[in-house]
Design an enzyme around this catalytic site. Sequence first.
Site, PDB file in Angstrom:
ATOM      1  N   LYS A 136       0.845  -1.208   0.000  1.00 54.85           N
ATOM      2  CA  LYS A 136       0.000   0.000   0.000  1.00 54.85           C
ATOM      3  C   LYS A 136       0.873   1.248   0.000  1.00 54.85           C
ATOM      4  CE  LYS A 136      -3.811  -2.535   1.929  1.00 54.85           C
ATOM      5  NZ  LYS A 136      -4.503  -3.056   3.090  1.00 54.85           N
ATOM      6  N   GLN A 193      -5.125  -1.828   9.276  1.00 53.97           N
ATOM      7  CA  GLN A 193      -4.932  -3.142   8.662  1.00 53.97           C
ATOM      8  C   GLN A 193      -5.551  -4.238   9.540  1.00 53.97           C
ATOM      9  OE1 GLN A 193      -3.464  -3.717   5.537  1.00 53.97           O
ATOM     10  NE2 GLN A 193      -4.256  -5.754   5.885  1.00 53.97           N
ATOM     11  N   ASP A 204     -11.484   2.094   3.301  1.00 57.37           N
ATOM     12  CA  ASP A 204     -11.725   0.665   3.103  1.00 57.37           C
ATOM     13  C   ASP A 204     -13.232   0.397   2.926  1.00 57.37           C
ATOM     14  OD1 ASP A 204      -9.658  -1.136   2.903  1.00 57.37           O
ATOM     15  OD2 ASP A 204      -9.272  -1.208   5.058  1.00 57.37           O
TER      16      ASP A 204
END
Length: 283
Positions: free
Chosen positions: A52, A96, A119
């Site tokens: 990322k 994460q 997300d």
Amino acid sequence: MSNIIDGKAVSAQVKERIRVETAKLKEQGIEVGLAVVIVGDDPASKVYVRNKKKACEEVGFTSYEYALPAETTEEELLDLVKKLNADKKVNGILVQLPLPKHLDDKVIINNILPEKDVDAFHPVNVGKIMIGDYSFLPCTPAGVMELIASTGTEIQGKECVVIGRSNIVGKPQAMLLLHKSGTVTICHSKTKNLKEVASRADILVAAVGKAKMITKDFIKEGAVVIDVGMNRDENGKLCGDVDFEDCKEKAGYITPVPGGVGPMTIAMLMQNTLTAAKQQNGL
Ligand code: NDP
């Protein structure tokens, strides 16, 4: 012989589009920033975070990485999330997953500002996906939609079968296909006659997490087969839910693993971060 969908090439096109737009924003004095928070040292999570960060560099975003020790308390993590929520330089926040067991994913996600939840896991964003009024697309399913589009396949009126009903892949995937007027069936571990249902699909998306489970008798001749799975085979090699070698002649289009859906997920995260930056700057 089917056509192999090149996820790396499609993701490179998406990232190039984002890079050009990001450069234009920079000319207007707008910098795009993504904060990535990782707790503990799960090796797979570390790889995802590294990828990322690399993607941020490619498109011209500033990435802020917060690597916290595994024993971080909920209070400490929530403090960081609140600080990032208030930080104007940070347009997107990604925590994460999975988090270490003593931390509750839901509590943390629910505390990210929905407008920075790139997300698209916050219940507000999940609800928006359901009603088709969304700014952030769920990254993996959105990547799948780009891959289907890259084949030129029209979704409207097609039989679409999604195998898997998780909150991060299967369910939002089904919604995105439905919004494009596909006739959508969602299968899961209790589905009866899976082979029969799957082989009705013009578009089949496998998001199961079982190495090479989908063999050619699960697919219709000429179907678009998208493999979300990321598993290890008996030799420890990365593979999908679809038995690629077995299916590649029968499918019309098929994604490989690696090099299919995986690169798209990160590209769509970059897309969401750009959208967040534009919205936060009133554009
Ligand atoms: P989950 O484990 O959360 O969900 C798996 C789903 O598959 C469940 O709905 C389960 O059914 C269903 N399932 C399990 N066994 C069967 C079976 N034998 N027949 C039919 N359905 C079955 O996984 P995720 O959705 O998070 O991930 C799925 C896969 O995609 C994994 O391999 C994961 O690593 C990969 N992945 C890849 C990403 C990428 O960027 N490429 C991103 C995210 C995930 P039930 O609900 O009944 O238990």
